[in-house]
Structure formats: structure tokens, C-alpha cells
Design an enzyme around this catalytic site. Sequence first.
Site, PDB file in Angstrom:
ATOM      1  N   SER A  16       0.625  -1.147  -0.040  1.00 28.25           N
ATOM      2  CA  SER A  16      -0.012   0.190   0.506  1.00 28.25           C
ATOM      3  C   SER A  16       0.747   1.433   0.226  1.00 28.25           C
ATOM      4  O   SER A  16       2.018   1.032   0.614  1.00 28.25           O
ATOM      5  CB  SER A  16      -0.716   0.331   1.282  1.00 28.25           C
ATOM      6  OG  SER A  16      -1.566  -0.960   1.082  1.00 28.25           O
TER       7      SER A  16
HETATM    8  N1  SAH Z   1      -1.524  -4.358   4.247  1.00 20.22           N
HETATM    9  C1  SAH Z   1      -0.748  -4.329   3.096  1.00 20.22           C
HETATM   10  C2  SAH Z   1      -1.726  -4.585   1.791  1.00 20.22           C
HETATM   11  C3  SAH Z   1      -1.686  -5.797   0.669  1.00 20.22           C
HETATM   12  S1  SAH Z   1      -2.672  -5.846  -0.387  1.00 20.22           S
HETATM   13  C4  SAH Z   1       0.696  -4.173   3.124  1.00 20.22           C
HETATM   14  O1  SAH Z   1       0.706  -3.372   4.362  1.00 20.22           O
HETATM   15  O2  SAH Z   1       0.865  -4.645   2.293  1.00 20.22           O
HETATM   16  C5  SAH Z   1      -4.031  -6.261  -0.129  1.00 20.22           C
HETATM   17  C6  SAH Z   1      -3.897  -8.113   0.788  1.00 20.22           C
HETATM   18  O3  SAH Z   1      -5.288  -8.405   0.677  1.00 20.22           O
HETATM   19  C7  SAH Z   1      -2.671  -9.228  -0.796  1.00 20.22           C
HETATM   20  O4  SAH Z   1      -1.699  -9.463   0.107  1.00 20.22           O
HETATM   21  C8  SAH Z   1      -4.296  -9.874  -0.623  1.00 20.22           C
HETATM   22  O5  SAH Z   1      -3.704 -10.844  -1.132  1.00 20.22           O
HETATM   23  C9  SAH Z   1      -5.251  -9.815   0.811  1.00 20.22           C
HETATM   24  N2  SAH Z   1      -6.764 -10.304   0.719  1.00 20.22           N
HETATM   25  C10 SAH Z   1      -7.451  -9.875  -0.303  1.00 20.22           C
HETATM   26  N3  SAH Z   1      -8.187 -10.704   0.056  1.00 20.22           N
HETATM   27  C11 SAH Z   1      -8.512 -11.431   1.572  1.00 20.22           C
HETATM   28  C12 SAH Z   1      -9.605 -11.805   2.884  1.00 20.22           C
HETATM   29  N4  SAH Z   1     -10.399 -12.789   2.330  1.00 20.22           N
HETATM   30  N5  SAH Z   1      -8.592 -13.005   3.620  1.00 20.22           N
HETATM   31  C13 SAH Z   1      -7.235 -12.430   3.434  1.00 20.22           C
HETATM   32  N6  SAH Z   1      -6.768 -11.360   2.404  1.00 20.22           N
HETATM   33  C14 SAH Z   1      -7.052 -10.763   1.165  1.00 20.22           C
END
Ligand code: SAH
Length: 215
Positions: free
Chosen positions: A66
Site C-alpha cells: 500500500s
Molecule cells: N497491508 C498490505 C496491503 C496488501 S494488498 C501491505 O501493507 O502491503 C491486500 C492484500 O489482501 C493482498 O495480499 C491480498 O492477497 C489480501 N487479501 C485479499 N482478500 C483477502 C481475504 N479475504 N483474506 C485475507 N487476505 C486477503
Amino acid sequence: MKRLDSFRHQGLRRRLVDELMEKGITDKIVLEAIGKVPRHLFMDSSFVKFAYRDAAFPIGSGQTISQPYTVAFQSQLLKVNAGCKVLEVGTGSGYQAAVLAEMGVELYSIERQSSLYKKCKTLLSDIGYPKIRLFLGDGYAGLPGFEPFDAILVTAGALSVPRQLLLQLRVGGALVVPVGRNVQEMTRVVRLSDDEFEQQCFGSFQFVPMLPGIV
Ligand code: SAH
């Protein structure tokens, strides 16, 4: 952790913190945490040189780390103090998790992609965040058995507010979740009582989609 950090990285982080303040982030605890987390260690090797730009970057498996502004904005909306019990849905690179850990919260984080979950488990303990509790699972279900949480943060875009997550908040706690298909409205839902909730919106953001199941 600091073994892999340098004065140059610290300087770049101070500039990033100044930029976030100029963009309207005011919470000192959040800004201090952003100033401490070595974001360059969470980046895919092709993008390391951009680690302290205020932008999102690919981390592999079709996901992104992010944007620091978004991480700061969501962390600020949680309104948590040191010692609060917080659940993050979407561990991804682990960067947001590390920021929350630096804020002193007791953090639980769920990721649905096993490749990211494994990578993150090694990274976070190697660089000094062994206390973050990571889970491979579907965040739509929350973490039954570990509730209630003082706050829950979703870092992927959901089509509607996930009901199961609301039910794992303690009364007075808040769920922060981006809601929408292509563009998401940052949404904060506070649990006022067992069955009363209050919802407020905080502007548009763009996230990768929240998807069901484990892969
Ligand atoms: N907080 C992260 C942002 C990653 S992008 C950072 O700081 O880098 C969002 C993430 O959510 C992805 O890795 C994706 O695989 C995960 N994701 C999407 N749907 C999800 C779900 N139902 N349960 C858990 N993780 C999920």
C-alpha cells in the site's frame, strides 16, 4: 532490524513523514511509526529504490504494498492506543502490519495467499517483528476464537461491509474497510452496542480486491 537500515534510509523516511504531514496526516503516533519502519525491506527487489516514494508498488502474486499515505490514513482512522488488540485483513507485504506493531498494538493479521503468508512470516521475524501473529486464512471470516478486537483494518477492497468482521468488534470498537468495486470509499463502522452500528465515509481510494478463500 536496524542492521539493514542506514542513515540514508532514515533521512528518506524523515522526508516521507514530512510529505505525509503536508498531505494532512496529523496523528503523531502514526507518523512516528512510519518514521521507524524500514519500508525498503518490504519492497520487491525491482522497486527498492522507490521505497520512500509515496506510492503503491507490486509485491508479486498480483498484489501491492500500500501507498504510505493510505497506510497512515487507515492507521489514523483506527483510533487505537498502545496495547489495543487489532486485526488486519490482507497482510500482503507486511508493511502495514509493521507500522501497527510500531504503534504498540497487539496485532493479528490474516492473508489468503499462502506464498505471501510464508514470505511475510520469515521477513517479519527476521527484521524484528516476531510478535505479530500471522494467519493463513480467509479474512471474510475474521479470526473466530480470538475476538473481540478493539479495531479491525481491511487492506483490500470489499464489495460491502463484511458482516462477520463487525461481529468480532468489541462494543466501542471500529472496523475500517475500503468499500466498492473499481474505486473504494474508505468506510469506518463503529460498534455502538451488540446490534447497533454507525457508519461514516472518508473519501475515495483504490485497493486490490478482497477475494474469498485461500490460494
Ligand atoms: N497491508 C498490505 C496491503 C496488501 S494488498 C501491505 O501493507 O502491503 C491486500 C492484500 O489482501 C493482498 O495480499 C491480498 O492477497 C489480501 N487479501 C485479499 N482478500 C483477502 C481475504 N479475504 N483474506 C485475507 N487476505 C486477503
